[in-house]
Design an enzyme around this catalytic site. Structure first.
Site, short mmCIF file in Angstrom:
data_model
loop_
_atom_site.label_atom_id
_atom_site.label_comp_id
_atom_site.label_asym_id
_atom_site.label_seq_id
_atom_site.Cartn_x
_atom_site.Cartn_y
_atom_site.Cartn_z
CG PHE A 102 -1.97 1.04 1.17
CD1 PHE A 102 -3.09 0.89 0.37
CD2 PHE A 102 -1.83 2.21 1.90
CE1 PHE A 102 -4.05 1.89 0.29
CE2 PHE A 102 -2.79 3.21 1.84
CZ PHE A 102 -3.91 3.05 1.03
CG ASP A 179 -0.72 -2.73 6.42
OD1 ASP A 179 -1.87 -3.00 6.83
OD2 ASP A 179 -0.44 -1.66 5.85
CE1 TYR A 204 -9.31 2.84 6.59
CE2 TYR A 204 -8.46 3.93 8.54
CZ TYR A 204 -8.28 3.50 7.24
OH TYR A 204 -7.09 3.70 6.61
CE LYS A 205 -8.22 -0.69 4.63
NZ LYS A 205 -8.63 0.22 3.57
NE ARG A 353 -10.29 -2.13 -3.19
CZ ARG A 353 -9.66 -1.47 -2.21
NH1 ARG A 353 -8.43 -1.81 -1.89
NH2 ARG A 353 -10.23 -0.47 -1.59
C1 LIG Z 1 -2.82 -1.89 3.48
C2 LIG Z 1 -3.09 -0.51 3.98
N1 LIG Z 1 -2.20 0.10 4.79
C3 LIG Z 1 -2.43 1.36 5.27
C4 LIG Z 1 -3.58 2.04 4.93
C5 LIG Z 1 -3.87 3.44 5.37
O1 LIG Z 1 -3.35 3.86 6.53
P1 LIG Z 1 -3.98 5.15 7.29
O2 LIG Z 1 -5.18 4.67 8.03
O3 LIG Z 1 -2.88 5.62 8.13
O4 LIG Z 1 -4.38 6.13 6.24
C6 LIG Z 1 -4.52 1.44 4.10
C7 LIG Z 1 -5.75 2.18 3.73
O5 LIG Z 1 -6.57 1.80 2.98
C8 LIG Z 1 -4.27 0.15 3.61
O6 LIG Z 1 -5.14 -0.46 2.80
#
Ligand SMILES: Cc1ncc(COP(=O)(O)O)c(C=O)c1O
Length: 393
Positions: A102, A179, A204-205, A353
């Site tokens: 990401f 992650d 938040y997902k 997606r």
């Molecule tokens: C794999 C991944 N890492 C990190 C993030 C985003 O991080 P943050 O909440 O700090 O914006 C996302 C956001 O969609 C993500 O999909």
């Protein structure tokens, strides 16, 4: 939780739907705990980041108590843990990630490498099938401090073999950071059992905690007291209210905290986790596999003749909870799909997606969404729309 008369929502892997219990609990926290309790409520709030971290560990991520903290954002947690990992591995100056990780992960790693004069070694990843073990093995060596990878790839949904990859990284003497953004709440995670050292992830997902809710971080117990994060804030200070002259971090997971925790968001993480715990993460995974494989079956039958191609792993065990379809007109098709009452998502360069959060997605939603998609593709109604890319969340 999700209103029956709303659109078909296949983007819960960007922002999960609102649980009714969360709405009620937040109203209570705002109206009563903040509104009437005022500053006196800190007594019940202050322990929440760790308490809710333990709840997440117990029900979603296979982590024994005292290893997860709800804090900051995924981006900030990554920054903290990567710095701490480099400090904990003196003499090792290489970071590894993959070129389809990401963006925020790649950028944070690039930034730290530039700030500290380290090397960031980027391994090549197939956009559809995820990580290559061979590429990882070729990049590992005695100079590597940390490998940082996504458990589920944000674009393809490819699911990495956490215990196996963690083992390979440990064989090279490096630390492993995962992650979990696209797996937490959808795929059972066994952090302790896999031997993972560090992890980060958003809520938040699939945890349904709402926009900008605080993230989680995980630090394996044995590492905690020999790691020091770079943001020396007062919420990780020993005897915080002594307001002492010098930073002296507390032992344990709370040493990875920074400043005042975001209480309303943390309460939403608690409610979302309770909801998922009630359903059971293994049952959610079972339903997630059934939903994604059903979508793939319909896509093979209905969409392949219209130029779509599966851009996610076909094997159930290799896929997270979303399915990605490649089509040269993915951007305009997604706009047409939204206009037809189905909220999907576009990802570069040409990917549609579709996320299927197990608690909010029905099999009939999958059928209806794909039926509308085949109509759009057959009638080419997207051709009336602008091809100009506007904001993509
Ligand atoms: C794999 C991944 N890492 C990190 C993030 C985003 O991080 P943050 O909440 O700090 O914006 C996302 C956001 O969609 C993500 O999909």
């Amino acid at each position: 939780m999700w209103a029956d008369d709303g659109p078909i929502y296949l983007d819960g892997n960007s922002l999960g739907a609102l649980p009714l219990a969360t709405q009620a609990r937040i109203a209570e926290v705002v109206g009563s705990e903040w509104g009437r309790g005022l500053v006196r409520s800190w007594g019940k709030w202050v322990g929440l980041p760790r308490e809710v971290g333990d709840l997440v560990g117990e029900h979603l991520t296979g982590a024994a108590a005292g290893q997860i903290l709800v804090s900051d954002s995924t981006t900030v947690n990554l920054f903290k843990l990567v710095h701490a990992a480099l400090d904990a591995q003196p003499g090792r100056t290489v970071l590894i990630t993959d070129d389809d990780n990401f963006p925020t992960d790649r950028y944070v790693l690039q930034g730290i490498a530039a700030q500290r004069g380290c090397e960031l070694r980027m391994i090549r990843t197939d956009l559809d099938n995820g990580l290559s073990e061979e590429a990882l093995l070729a990049a590992l060596g005695p100079d590597v401090a940390l490998v940082s990878l996504s458990h589920v790839a944000y674009r393809s949904g490819a699911l990495a073999d956490m215990p196996r990859i963690t083992g390979l990284v440990h064989d090279a003497g490096a630390l492993m950071l995962w992650d979990l953004c696209h797996s937490i709440g959808a795929v059972p995670i066994r952090l302790d059992a896999s031997g993972a050292d560090l992890a980060i992830g958003c809520t938040y997902k699939y945890v349904h905690a709402g926009p900008g809710a605080p993230a989680i971080l995980y630090v394996r117990t044995e590492l905690q007291d020999r790691m020091q994060q770079p943001i020396w804030g007062w919420f990780s200070q020993n005897d915080q209210f002594a307001m002492g002259p010098a930073y002296d971090p507390v032992p344990g997971i709370e040493r990875f905290g920074t400043g005042t925790p975001q209480i309303i968001g943390t309460v939403a993480v608690q409610e979302g986790t309770k909801l998922l715990a009630e359903a059971g993460i293994d049952r959610l995974r079972e339903k997630g596999i059934a939903l994604t494989s059903y979508l793939i079956r319909l896509a093979d039958e209905w969409l392949t003749p219209h130029g779509f191609r599966l851009a996610s792993p076909r094997a159930d065990a290799r896929r997270g909870n979303h399915v990605t379809l490649q089509h040269p007109e993915a951007w305009r098709i997604n706009q047409a799909l939204i206009a037809a009452g189905v909220i999907g998502d576009y990802r570069t360069p040409d990917r549609l997606r579709l996320g299927l959060p197990p608690v909010t997605t029905r099999f009939s939603d999958v059928w209806d969404a794909l039926d509308r998609l085949r109509q759009i593709a057959a009638d080419k109604t997207y051709e009336d729309l602008s091809a100009e890319l506007t904001r993509v969340t």
